[in-house]
Design an enzyme around this catalytic site. Structure first.
Site, short mmCIF file in Angstrom:
data_model
loop_
_atom_site.label_atom_id
_atom_site.label_comp_id
_atom_site.label_asym_id
_atom_site.label_seq_id
_atom_site.Cartn_x
_atom_site.Cartn_y
_atom_site.Cartn_z
N GLY A 101 -0.37 4.97 0.26
CA GLY A 101 -1.81 4.81 0.16
C GLY A 101 -2.54 5.42 -1.02
O GLY A 101 -3.77 5.48 -1.02
N CYS A 140 4.33 0.21 -12.19
CA CYS A 140 4.54 1.42 -13.00
C CYS A 140 5.82 1.21 -13.79
O CYS A 140 6.69 2.07 -13.82
CB CYS A 140 4.55 2.68 -12.14
SG CYS A 140 5.72 2.66 -10.79
N ASP A 161 2.07 -2.98 4.29
CA ASP A 161 3.35 -2.61 3.68
C ASP A 161 4.45 -3.07 4.64
O ASP A 161 4.18 -3.38 5.80
CB ASP A 161 3.46 -1.10 3.44
CG ASP A 161 4.49 -0.75 2.35
OD1 ASP A 161 4.09 -0.54 1.19
OD2 ASP A 161 5.71 -0.73 2.66
N ASP A 195 0.16 -3.92 -5.89
CA ASP A 195 0.81 -2.82 -6.61
C ASP A 195 2.30 -2.92 -6.26
O ASP A 195 2.81 -2.16 -5.44
CB ASP A 195 0.20 -1.50 -6.12
CG ASP A 195 0.68 -0.30 -6.91
OD1 ASP A 195 1.16 -0.48 -8.05
OD2 ASP A 195 0.59 0.83 -6.38
N ALA A 235 0.80 -1.23 0.00
CA ALA A 235 0.00 0.00 0.00
C ALA A 235 0.83 1.27 0.00
O ALA A 235 0.35 2.33 -0.42
CB ALA A 235 -0.94 -0.01 1.20
C1 LIG Z 1 4.64 0.76 -6.08
S1 LIG Z 1 4.82 1.04 -4.40
C2 LIG Z 1 3.17 1.16 -3.85
C3 LIG Z 1 2.50 2.46 -4.16
C4 LIG Z 1 1.13 2.55 -3.52
N1 LIG Z 1 0.31 1.41 -3.79
C5 LIG Z 1 0.40 3.79 -3.99
O1 LIG Z 1 -0.49 3.72 -4.83
O2 LIG Z 1 0.72 4.86 -3.48
C6 LIG Z 1 5.27 -0.52 -3.80
C7 LIG Z 1 5.26 -0.66 -2.30
O3 LIG Z 1 5.61 -2.00 -1.97
C8 LIG Z 1 6.25 -2.00 -0.72
N2 LIG Z 1 6.94 -3.29 -0.59
C9 LIG Z 1 8.19 -3.63 -0.92
N3 LIG Z 1 8.41 -4.93 -0.65
C10 LIG Z 1 7.26 -5.42 -0.16
C11 LIG Z 1 6.85 -6.69 0.32
N4 LIG Z 1 7.67 -7.73 0.33
N5 LIG Z 1 5.59 -6.82 0.75
C12 LIG Z 1 4.73 -5.79 0.75
N6 LIG Z 1 5.07 -4.55 0.32
C13 LIG Z 1 6.32 -4.38 -0.12
C14 LIG Z 1 7.12 -0.77 -0.77
O4 LIG Z 1 7.42 -0.33 0.53
C15 LIG Z 1 6.23 0.22 -1.53
O5 LIG Z 1 5.53 1.03 -0.65
#
Ligand SMILES: C[S@@+](CC[C@H](N)C(=O)[O-])C[C@H]1O[C@@H](n2cnc3c(N)ncnc32)[C@H](O)[C@@H]1O
Length: 408
Positions: free
Chosen positions: A239, A357, A259, A304, A236
């Site tokens: 968010g 992305c 997260d 995501d 997330a």
């Molecule tokens: C693309 S960003 C998410 C952006 C968010 N969904 C938004 O719309 O603002 C990916 C996220 O995955 C988290 N992340 C990295 N490794 C992860 C894991 N193993 N499990 C869950 N989240 C993870 C990162 O901290 C980051 O916040």
């Protein structure tokens, strides 16, 4: 507009700070803008646009200014180098070298012809590994995509349906001298035509809108949400998409935002409060048990996933200098692991959206292909590919909606 000596000094300092790669450019920008509150809106815009463009085109500017051997060592730039890069950048913009004693050695005739023998990766100002990989993965589309990614990003907001529709948001902002235009293809999106002090507006404080790229606003609707559903947003971050999900659920149901970084979830909580998104609950992923405990509990799962971010290079032009081939390979492994383990949270008959992305098929379509080959109980319902310059006017995104047909 006057580019004062003080503004130029700040710009050059900021470039040096960002070029070392110790700080992300957006943080550097925030610090300088905060320290220079007396700058006019035009001066602020000049600072941000010029810094981002100098970072974006730094490899090409190094080549143009006769630093062919050093195109890949921008982090060792000296103040003299930065003067030349700024001079060359201004030459591209205005057709002449600015009149400063520091730029006496910069020759307009040389600048004009400097790119004639430059290879494509230099012309596009992309790291060589990224250029090679993108050429291999995207073929003939790559130069068009690269040119689109080299443009400045537009500013988009999403009207928060929990508080106002986009017409009401547009009206509220225009009262505060901020002009917006509706984005035709994206129902809640507005393009901010004149930025002003967007985050100081009453409309922002009241949670009437969120900053979110128009392309990104197409991801949450892929989940086909209905009020009352249980949804997990498993990566997330701060968010952006959780807030959109809460709005599409009309605050009815449940959103669990997970997260691995607590500080991101803390930001999410603040944003949710401002947006009036009461259905959101945040939880830190501490170990694999956090996920296992949620087995088959959700109607919808959004993944995501962390990715190369190559689709949003317009917005974060320095990201390409922070990345390397190995980090993309590591991300691909992590994405497949997340997809495999986190998909367990979906109930039978439920749906999952995988999103990135990234512009690379290896992080997108090929990941889904692999997952479906390994998990025949899932099937693909819809795919969305937003490739800048090809199928998107906005940032680059990929989304795939899968349905879980049976337990195994
Ligand atoms: C693309 S960003 C998410 C952006 C968010 N969904 C938004 O719309 O603002 C990916 C996220 O995955 C988290 N992340 C990295 N490794 C992860 C894991 N193993 N499990 C869950 N989240 C993870 C990162 O901290 C980051 O916040």
């Amino acid at each position: 507009m006057t580019v004062t000596r003080q503004l130029l000094d700040c710009l050059h300092n900021a470039f040096l700070q960002a070029a070392t790669l110790e700080h992300y450019a957006d943080k550097v920008i925030q610090q300088h803008l905060a320290a220079n509150s007396s700058w006019t809106l035009e001066q602020r815009a000049y600072f941000v646009t010029t810094l981002y463009n100098m970072i974006r085109f730094s490899r090409k500017l190094m080549w143009m200014t006769g630093r062919k051997e050093h195109v890949d060592t921008i982090q060792h730039c000296t103040r003299e180098d930065v003067w030349d890069l700024w001079g060359a950048y201004t030459f591209i913009q205005e057709g002449q070298v600015p009149d400063y004693p520091e730029l006496e050695s910069l020759d307009a005739t040389h600048l004009k012809s400097a790119l004639k023998d430059a290879p494509t990766d230099i012309q596009l100002s992309m790291p060589l590994w990224l250029h090679d990989r993108a050429e291999q993965e995207l073929g003939n589309n790559w130069p068009t995509v690269a040119r689109a990614l080299n443009q400045s990003a537009g500013n988009f907001i999403r009207a928060n349906g929990l508080k106002a529709n986009r017409e009401a948001v547009s009206k509220a902002l225009s009262k505060e001298s901020i002009a917006t235009l509706p984005v035709e293809a994206v129902s809640d999106a507005l393009e901010v035509k004149q930025m002003g002090y967007l985050f100081r507006t009453d409309a922002f404080q009241r949670g009437l809108f969120e900053m979110q790229d128009a392309g990104s606003q197409l991801i949450a609707p892929l989940l086909e949400l209905l009020p009352g559903m249980k949804v997990v947003d498993a990566c997330a971050g701060a968010g952006g998409k959780s807030l959109h999900i809460a709005a599409l659920l009309k605050n009815k149901g449940r959103v669990l935002s997970l997260d691995i970084h607590q500080h991101k979830l803390d930001t999410l909580k603040k944003r949710a409060k401002r947006a009036g998104a009461h259905v959101i609950e945040t939880r830190l992923i501490q170990n694999s048990k956090t996920i296992k405990r949620q087995k088959e509990k959700f109607d919808r799962v959004l993944l995501d996933v962390p990715c190369s971010g190559t689709g949003v290079l317009r917005r974060n032009p320095d990201a390409k200098w922070h990345l390397d081939e190995q980090s993309v390979s590591d991300l691909i492994t992590l994405q497949q692991d997340i997809l495999q383990r986190y998909s367990q949270m979906c109930r039978v008959g439920g749906k999952l959206v995988y999103a990135t992305c990234s512009i690379f098929p290896s992080e997108n379509e090929l990941q889904i292909k692999q997952f479906l080959a390994d998990n025949p109980n899932w099937s693909l319902e819809q795919e969305l590919s937003l490739l800048p310059g090809i199928s998107s006017e906005y940032d680059g995104f990929y989304g795939a909606r899968l349905v879980k047909n049976s337990a195994e």
